[in-house]
Write a protein that holds these residues in place. Sequence first.
Motif, PDB file in Angstrom:
ATOM      1  N   PRO A   1       4.707 -51.524  28.132  1.00 46.80           N
ATOM      2  CA  PRO A   1       4.931 -52.326  29.337  1.00 46.80           C
ATOM      3  C   PRO A   1       3.830 -52.075  30.348  1.00 46.80           C
ATOM      4  N   SER A   2       3.578 -53.077  31.171  1.00 49.33           N
ATOM      5  CA  SER A   2       2.587 -52.919  32.229  1.00 49.33           C
ATOM      6  C   SER A   2       3.055 -51.829  33.181  1.00 49.33           C
ATOM      7  N   MET A   3       2.183 -50.869  33.463  1.00 43.11           N
ATOM      8  CA  MET A   3       2.581 -49.748  34.292  1.00 43.11           C
ATOM      9  C   MET A   3       1.431 -49.347  35.208  1.00 43.11           C
ATOM     10  N   VAL A   4       1.595 -49.610  36.476  1.00 45.94           N
ATOM     11  CA  VAL A   4       0.665 -49.118  37.484  1.00 45.94           C
ATOM     12  C   VAL A   4       1.478 -48.263  38.437  1.00 45.94           C
ATOM     13  N   LEU A   5       1.164 -46.988  38.502  1.00 44.23           N
ATOM     14  CA  LEU A   5       1.948 -46.074  39.308  1.00 44.23           C
ATOM     15  C   LEU A   5       1.680 -46.268  40.788  1.00 44.23           C
ATOM     16  N   SER A   6       2.753 -46.234  41.564  1.00 39.85           N
ATOM     17  CA  SER A   6       2.681 -46.378  43.012  1.00 39.85           C
ATOM     18  C   SER A   6       3.951 -45.801  43.602  1.00 39.85           C
ATOM     19  N   ASP A   7       4.026 -45.724  44.909  1.00 34.94           N
ATOM     20  CA  ASP A   7       5.248 -45.241  45.555  1.00 34.94           C
ATOM     21  C   ASP A   7       6.441 -46.112  45.204  1.00 34.94           C
ATOM     22  N   GLU A   8       6.200 -47.408  44.984  1.00 34.86           N
ATOM     23  CA  GLU A   8       7.287 -48.331  44.668  1.00 34.86           C
ATOM     24  C   GLU A   8       7.693 -48.253  43.200  1.00 34.86           C
ATOM     25  N   SER A   9       6.726 -48.112  42.295  1.00 39.18           N
ATOM     26  CA  SER A   9       7.044 -48.155  40.865  1.00 39.18           C
ATOM     27  C   SER A   9       7.506 -46.816  40.305  1.00 39.18           C
ATOM     28  N   LEU A  10       7.100 -45.714  40.901  1.00 42.05           N
ATOM     29  CA  LEU A  10       7.410 -44.404  40.338  1.00 42.05           C
ATOM     30  C   LEU A  10       8.912 -44.164  40.184  1.00 42.05           C
ATOM     31  N   PRO A  11       9.752 -44.415  41.188  1.00 45.60           N
ATOM     32  CA  PRO A  11      11.192 -44.191  40.990  1.00 45.60           C
ATOM     33  C   PRO A  11      11.782 -45.044  39.870  1.00 45.60           C
ATOM     34  N   LYS A  12      11.295 -46.265  39.710  1.00 46.74           N
ATOM     35  CA  LYS A  12      11.803 -47.150  38.662  1.00 46.74           C
ATOM     36  C   LYS A  12      11.415 -46.630  37.275  1.00 46.74           C
ATOM     37  N   ILE A  13      10.191 -46.152  37.144  1.00 50.09           N
ATOM     38  CA  ILE A  13       9.738 -45.632  35.854  1.00 50.09           C
ATOM     39  C   ILE A  13      10.517 -44.369  35.493  1.00 50.09           C
ATOM     40  N   ARG A  14      10.713 -43.507  36.471  1.00 53.99           N
ATOM     41  CA  ARG A  14      11.506 -42.297  36.217  1.00 53.99           C
ATOM     42  C   ARG A  14      12.927 -42.649  35.797  1.00 53.99           C
ATOM     43  N   ALA A  15      13.530 -43.631  36.472  1.00 53.06           N
ATOM     44  CA  ALA A  15      14.914 -43.997  36.171  1.00 53.06           C
ATOM     45  C   ALA A  15      15.051 -44.611  34.781  1.00 53.06           C
ATOM     46  N   ALA A  16      14.013 -45.286  34.307  1.00 54.14           N
ATOM     47  CA  ALA A  16      14.074 -45.952  32.998  1.00 54.14           C
ATOM     48  C   ALA A  16      13.801 -44.993  31.850  1.00 54.14           C
ATOM     49  N   LEU A  17      13.219 -43.845  32.130  1.00 52.67           N
ATOM     50  CA  LEU A  17      12.788 -42.938  31.063  1.00 52.67           C
ATOM     51  C   LEU A  17      13.937 -42.407  30.205  1.00 52.67           C
ATOM     52  N   PRO A  18      15.060 -41.954  30.769  1.00 51.74           N
ATOM     53  CA  PRO A  18      16.122 -41.410  29.910  1.00 51.74           C
ATOM     54  C   PRO A  18      16.626 -42.384  28.852  1.00 51.74           C
TER      55      PRO A  18
ATOM     56  N   PHE B   1      -6.018 -50.254  29.821  1.00 56.79           N
ATOM     57  CA  PHE B   1      -4.748 -50.336  29.115  1.00 56.79           C
ATOM     58  C   PHE B   1      -3.936 -49.051  29.273  1.00 56.79           C
ATOM     59  N   VAL B   2      -2.632 -49.226  29.325  1.00 55.23           N
ATOM     60  CA  VAL B   2      -1.634 -48.159  29.331  1.00 55.23           C
ATOM     61  C   VAL B   2      -1.796 -47.287  30.574  1.00 55.23           C
ATOM     62  N   TRP B   3      -2.724 -46.311  30.521  1.00 52.24           N
ATOM     63  CA  TRP B   3      -2.934 -45.436  31.682  1.00 52.24           C
ATOM     64  C   TRP B   3      -4.202 -45.914  32.392  1.00 52.24           C
ATOM     65  N   THR B   4      -4.023 -46.533  33.532  1.00 55.21           N
ATOM     66  CA  THR B   4      -5.138 -47.181  34.203  1.00 55.21           C
ATOM     67  C   THR B   4      -5.847 -46.241  35.170  1.00 55.21           C
ATOM     68  N   ARG B   5      -7.016 -46.677  35.598  1.00 53.59           N
ATOM     69  CA  ARG B   5      -7.773 -45.917  36.592  1.00 53.59           C
ATOM     70  C   ARG B   5      -6.990 -45.805  37.893  1.00 53.59           C
ATOM     71  N   GLN B   6      -6.263 -46.843  38.245  1.00 54.14           N
ATOM     72  CA  GLN B   6      -5.452 -46.808  39.468  1.00 54.14           C
ATOM     73  C   GLN B   6      -4.355 -45.756  39.372  1.00 54.14           C
ATOM     74  N   SER B   7      -3.757 -45.623  38.199  1.00 53.34           N
ATOM     75  CA  SER B   7      -2.715 -44.612  38.024  1.00 53.34           C
ATOM     76  C   SER B   7      -3.280 -43.203  38.152  1.00 53.34           C
ATOM     77  N   SER B   8      -4.472 -42.983  37.606  1.00 53.88           N
ATOM     78  CA  SER B   8      -5.094 -41.665  37.721  1.00 53.88           C
ATOM     79  C   SER B   8      -5.368 -41.324  39.181  1.00 53.88           C
ATOM     80  N   THR B   9      -5.857 -42.307  39.931  1.00 53.89           N
ATOM     81  CA  THR B   9      -6.135 -42.085  41.347  1.00 53.89           C
ATOM     82  C   THR B   9      -4.859 -41.759  42.108  1.00 53.89           C
ATOM     83  N   TYR B  10      -3.796 -42.484  41.805  1.00 54.37           N
ATOM     84  CA  TYR B  10      -2.520 -42.248  42.476  1.00 54.37           C
ATOM     85  C   TYR B  10      -1.988 -40.850  42.161  1.00 54.37           C
ATOM     86  N   CYS B  11      -2.011 -40.467  40.893  1.00 55.39           N
ATOM     87  CA  CYS B  11      -1.460 -39.164  40.500  1.00 55.39           C
ATOM     88  C   CYS B  11      -2.243 -38.022  41.128  1.00 55.39           C
ATOM     89  N   ARG B  12      -3.538 -38.141  41.171  1.00 56.10           N
ATOM     90  CA  ARG B  12      -4.346 -37.093  41.778  1.00 56.10           C
ATOM     91  C   ARG B  12      -3.978 -36.925  43.244  1.00 56.10           C
TER      92      ARG B  12
END
Length: 294
Positions: free
Chosen positions: A19-36, A208-219
């Motif tokens: 699935p399309s995944m770009v990590l952000s303050d808005e998307s992170l809680p949703k991704i965590r909730a969907a993981l289990p 794809f998958v793990w984007t440059r934007q996600s790396s910047t956000y996580c750092r």
Amino acid sequence: MSTRHLVDPELLPLVDSFPSMVLSDESLPKIRAALPAMLAARPLPDLPVRIQDAHIPSGEGGRAIRCMLVQPATWAGKAPAILHFHGGGHVLGVPEMNKPQLMRWAHELGCVIVSVDYRLAPESRFPEPMEDAFAALRWMHEQAKTLGIDATRIAVSGESAGGAMAACLSLMARDRGKYHIAFQHLEQPRLEYRLPSVKTANPFTGEFVWTRQSSTYCRAQYMSKVSAHPTHRLRAQPNCPVSPDLYCCGFARLICRRMSCLCVATRESWRSHRDDRLSRLFSRFQNGRWHHNC
């Protein structure tokens, strides 16, 4: 410019399945909730291993750290052990993400595995997750007899952010002068402190998958409250250049001064040599033949 035409055609269905995944303050809680639910739907190998939770002392009052303990059905004498850290950019993930792989390791290597459910950013920024890692290493050494493991054959392993944590933990154990680590197994480890600018970034990666934007956000989530002191950056991202002499000596020499072996697995080396080089490395670890130096 899309790089889709550069992807091996055999891998395109796999790329499209994510699935399309770009990590952000808005998307992170949703991704965590969907993981289990995603993990619960995944099949597990039918192997004779025991899996249970262990809640270990953090050393900070009454707080405990949950770990997933994976043990082979039977083993003779003192077993080797692997202290494992999951990936997820330091902001998401649980030990169960790697359950199939860890089950195979426990069964095929006859080793005990402890995978740490360490604290995540941004709720807990560096160095708090690393203190969880050190507490797990301390617990394994102190409870080696109860766990039935050989304290001289405890390895550290991790993928992506977990690889960074395994490398950081090796530095911490070396510098604090405590708790022997047999070797490191770092799979696509997140070791670099710096992120390329838009002008210098590789145009053929990060789509794809793990984007440059996600790396910047996580750092930013993991590091934003860390002191600018170079040694703090070194602990958070072990390949960070901290001075000309350390920069020139290279990551392998920096990590391995008191370690027995460093194994860094990239996608290509894992694919090409998994049944050869890494099998031999793990076999030597399993049999206790770690008496050489890097």
